[in-house]
Design a protein around this motif. Structure first.
Motif, PDB file in Angstrom:
ATOM      1  N   ARG A 132      69.352  32.839  49.289  1.00 39.65           N
ATOM      2  CA  ARG A 132      69.994  31.932  48.220  1.00 39.65           C
ATOM      3  C   ARG A 132      69.310  31.758  47.043  1.00 39.65           C
ATOM      4  O   ARG A 132      70.349  31.236  46.298  1.00 39.65           O
ATOM      5  N   PHE A 133      68.662  32.421  46.802  1.00 41.23           N
ATOM      6  CA  PHE A 133      67.770  31.515  45.865  1.00 41.23           C
ATOM      7  C   PHE A 133      67.030  32.388  44.621  1.00 41.23           C
ATOM      8  O   PHE A 133      66.245  32.450  43.770  1.00 41.23           O
ATOM      9  N   ILE A 134      67.702  33.778  44.957  1.00 39.67           N
ATOM     10  CA  ILE A 134      67.122  34.900  44.322  1.00 39.67           C
ATOM     11  C   ILE A 134      67.952  34.963  42.903  1.00 39.67           C
ATOM     12  O   ILE A 134      68.947  34.272  42.448  1.00 39.67           O
ATOM     13  N   PRO A 135      67.107  34.737  41.835  1.00 37.02           N
ATOM     14  CA  PRO A 135      67.470  34.743  41.018  1.00 37.02           C
ATOM     15  C   PRO A 135      68.179  35.014  40.169  1.00 37.02           C
ATOM     16  O   PRO A 135      68.284  36.978  40.287  1.00 37.02           O
ATOM     17  N   GLN A 136      69.767  34.987  39.187  1.00 35.31           N
ATOM     18  CA  GLN A 136      70.595  35.563  38.449  1.00 35.31           C
ATOM     19  C   GLN A 136      70.393  35.601  37.040  1.00 35.31           C
ATOM     20  O   GLN A 136      69.274  34.991  36.762  1.00 35.31           O
ATOM     21  N   ALA A 161      65.575  41.044  55.660  1.00 35.05           N
ATOM     22  CA  ALA A 161      66.613  41.879  56.728  1.00 35.05           C
ATOM     23  C   ALA A 161      65.563  43.121  56.750  1.00 35.05           C
ATOM     24  O   ALA A 161      65.050  43.852  57.264  1.00 35.05           O
ATOM     25  N   ALA A 162      65.144  43.153  55.005  1.00 31.94           N
ATOM     26  CA  ALA A 162      63.492  44.300  55.099  1.00 31.94           C
ATOM     27  C   ALA A 162      61.898  44.315  54.967  1.00 31.94           C
ATOM     28  O   ALA A 162      61.578  44.965  54.998  1.00 31.94           O
ATOM     29  N   LYS A 163      61.964  43.362  55.790  1.00 26.64           N
ATOM     30  CA  LYS A 163      60.742  42.942  55.256  1.00 26.64           C
ATOM     31  C   LYS A 163      59.934  43.110  54.865  1.00 26.64           C
ATOM     32  O   LYS A 163      59.104  43.750  54.412  1.00 26.64           O
ATOM     33  N   GLN A 164      59.861  42.311  53.456  1.00 23.40           N
ATOM     34  CA  GLN A 164      59.475  42.454  52.425  1.00 23.40           C
ATOM     35  C   GLN A 164      59.191  41.638  51.204  1.00 23.40           C
ATOM     36  O   GLN A 164      60.445  40.680  51.160  1.00 23.40           O
ATOM     37  N   LEU A 165      58.620  40.919  50.978  1.00 20.72           N
ATOM     38  CA  LEU A 165      57.613  40.040  49.860  1.00 20.72           C
ATOM     39  C   LEU A 165      58.684  40.813  48.568  1.00 20.72           C
ATOM     40  O   LEU A 165      57.547  41.255  48.070  1.00 20.72           O
ATOM     41  N   ARG A 166      58.205  40.064  48.035  1.00 21.82           N
ATOM     42  CA  ARG A 166      58.977  40.384  46.218  1.00 21.82           C
ATOM     43  C   ARG A 166      58.834  39.248  45.113  1.00 21.82           C
ATOM     44  O   ARG A 166      57.917  37.445  46.044  1.00 21.82           O
ATOM     45  N   LEU A 167      58.544  39.661  44.278  1.00 22.69           N
ATOM     46  CA  LEU A 167      57.757  38.802  42.951  1.00 22.69           C
ATOM     47  C   LEU A 167      58.731  39.169  42.064  1.00 22.69           C
ATOM     48  O   LEU A 167      58.542  40.272  41.411  1.00 22.69           O
ATOM     49  N   TYR A 168      59.054  37.991  41.866  1.00 29.54           N
ATOM     50  CA  TYR A 168      60.451  38.159  40.546  1.00 29.54           C
ATOM     51  C   TYR A 168      59.816  37.527  39.525  1.00 29.54           C
ATOM     52  O   TYR A 168      59.408  36.260  39.876  1.00 29.54           O
ATOM     53  N   TYR A 169      60.509  38.328  38.045  1.00 28.61           N
ATOM     54  CA  TYR A 169      59.335  37.453  36.931  1.00 28.61           C
ATOM     55  C   TYR A 169      60.027  37.728  36.111  1.00 28.61           C
ATOM     56  O   TYR A 169      60.803  38.363  35.573  1.00 28.61           O
ATOM     57  N   LEU A 170      59.935  37.072  35.570  1.00 25.84           N
ATOM     58  CA  LEU A 170      61.549  36.862  34.247  1.00 25.84           C
ATOM     59  C   LEU A 170      60.612  37.941  32.570  1.00 25.84           C
ATOM     60  O   LEU A 170      59.776  37.815  32.284  1.00 25.84           O
ATOM     61  N   GLN A 182      62.957  41.187  36.437  1.00 29.34           N
ATOM     62  CA  GLN A 182      62.096  41.973  36.788  1.00 29.34           C
ATOM     63  C   GLN A 182      61.430  41.860  38.002  1.00 29.34           C
ATOM     64  O   GLN A 182      61.356  40.625  38.761  1.00 29.34           O
ATOM     65  N   CYS A 183      61.638  42.792  39.079  1.00 30.99           N
ATOM     66  CA  CYS A 183      60.633  42.958  40.357  1.00 30.99           C
ATOM     67  C   CYS A 183      59.892  43.592  40.839  1.00 30.99           C
ATOM     68  O   CYS A 183      60.158  44.744  40.778  1.00 30.99           O
ATOM     69  N   GLN A 184      58.997  43.094  41.119  1.00 31.54           N
ATOM     70  CA  GLN A 184      58.032  43.317  42.208  1.00 31.54           C
ATOM     71  C   GLN A 184      57.737  43.422  42.960  1.00 31.54           C
ATOM     72  O   GLN A 184      57.502  42.777  43.760  1.00 31.54           O
TER      73      GLN A 184
END
Length: 337
Positions: A132-136, A161-170, A182-184
């Motif tokens: 719900r909180f993925i940045p847009q 669902a993907a069993k993946q921890l992600r780091l979004y940075y501006l 960007q996503c890492q």
């Protein structure tokens, strides 16, 4: 919830619980039911007639799955430990780090209160968000409140669902297109306990920005009489100025647009009207703004903005005098959509 006490008083994980046995909530001591099924994750739930002072909202499958996944990945983590001094129960506890996996909407004031409570007892809150909180390109204030700061804004997201921890940075903020991210992905073999090492090298990308184009953008919005920009212009009008009459450097890009967007112009204008940081902070506090970024130090950001103003205006030779203790506390982020 994923942990309950059996008759012997032992803490039992839901995945290891037996349907025929009795279990009680570790916090309120009231009976709980073991929920199992093909459409829902195994968990404990309070009976409808019982209301727990800590567990007050239903858990989604995403939330339950995320807590289980994090528990498996985080070394020495404990599930749902109740902290009586704080009267809070984080999803996981790893030494002095409280891990919260947030999937549902909550009130911003509640997020701030919970975070401040952890920090006041010297716990380090680590908020991780769900789908719900993925940045847009456009962000709600609640989404921004989950962000941390280290040279740039960043946010932790767990895709269950993907069993993946992600780091979004501006990557940047643009006055026309909004936020660019960007996503890492965090590798599976990474030790999540030392998660801060993942953000040590994050930086905002250089991008195309023209000060003159930004001024034209502001002029167009004023001509269209858009309420937000009329409010901004009213601020300048009350001080015998105009939003389009600032020195050219005031329209420069900044990584601090993340916090204030167009209202950063107000901070730069007040910088021009003051000879030192103390007076600048005093003028900001009179605006009665509230800081809505509980995971970011307001004092650090204001210091960095002041230093940026010095650099852009060519006044770098002036010494920076930090504000007096407590002088930043009443400043608000007067951000309005």
């Amino acid at each position: 919830m994923l942990i309950a006490r059996n008759k012997a008083g032992e803490l039992v994980a839901a995945l290891k619980a037996k349907k025929q046995e009795e279990y009680h909530c570790p916090v309120c001591q009231k009976p709980v039911c073991l929920k199992q099924g093909q459409k829902q994750r195994t968990h404990f739930a309070h009976q409808r007639e019982h209301c727990c002072k800590i567990v007050t909202e239903g858990e989604t499958n995403e939330h339950i799955a995320g807590k289980n996944w994090l528990h498996q990945r985080l070394e020495n983590s404990q599930l749902e430990v109740y902290l009586p001094q704080l009267k809070q129960r984080p999803d996981l506890l790893v030494n002095k780090t409280t891990v919260e996996f947030q999937c549902s909407v909550l009130d911003l004031s509640r997020l701030k209160a919970r975070t401040k409570n952890y920090q006041s007892f010297h716990y380090q809150p680590w908020w991780i968000v769900g789908q719900r909180f993925i940045p847009q390109q456009q962000l709600s204030q609640l989404q921004k409140a989950f962000c941390y700061w280290q040279q740039t804004a960043y946010l932790w997201h767990l895709d269950t669902a993907a069993k993946q921890l992600r780091l979004y940075y501006l990557a940047n903020w643009d006055f026309n297109r909004g936020y660019q991210w960007q996503c890492q992905n965090v590798a599976e073999n990474t030790n999540l306990t030392s998660y801060t090492s993942h953000v040590s090298s994050l930086t905002s990308n250089k991008f195309y920005w023209r000060n003159a184009a930004y001024k034209r953008f502001l002029r167009q919005r004023l001509f269209q009489r858009q309420p937000r920009f009329l409010r901004l212009q009213h601020f300048f009008y009350q001080r015998n100025s105009h939003i389009l009459d600032l020195p050219f450097w005031c329209y420069s890009s900044s990584r601090y647009h993340f916090f204030f967007e167009h209202e950063l112009l107000l901070l730069r204008f007040l910088y021009l009207r003051n000879n030192n940081c103390q007076q600048w902070i005093k003028d900001l506090s009179q605006l009665k703004w509230q800081w809505d970024f509980p995971l970011v130090s307001q004092k650090i950001i204001l210091k960095e903005i002041y230093l940026e103003c010095q650099r852009l205006s060519g006044r770098e030779k002036e010494s920076f005098l930090p504000p007096k203790k407590g002088s930043c506390d009443s400043i608000e982020s007067n951000r309005r959509g």
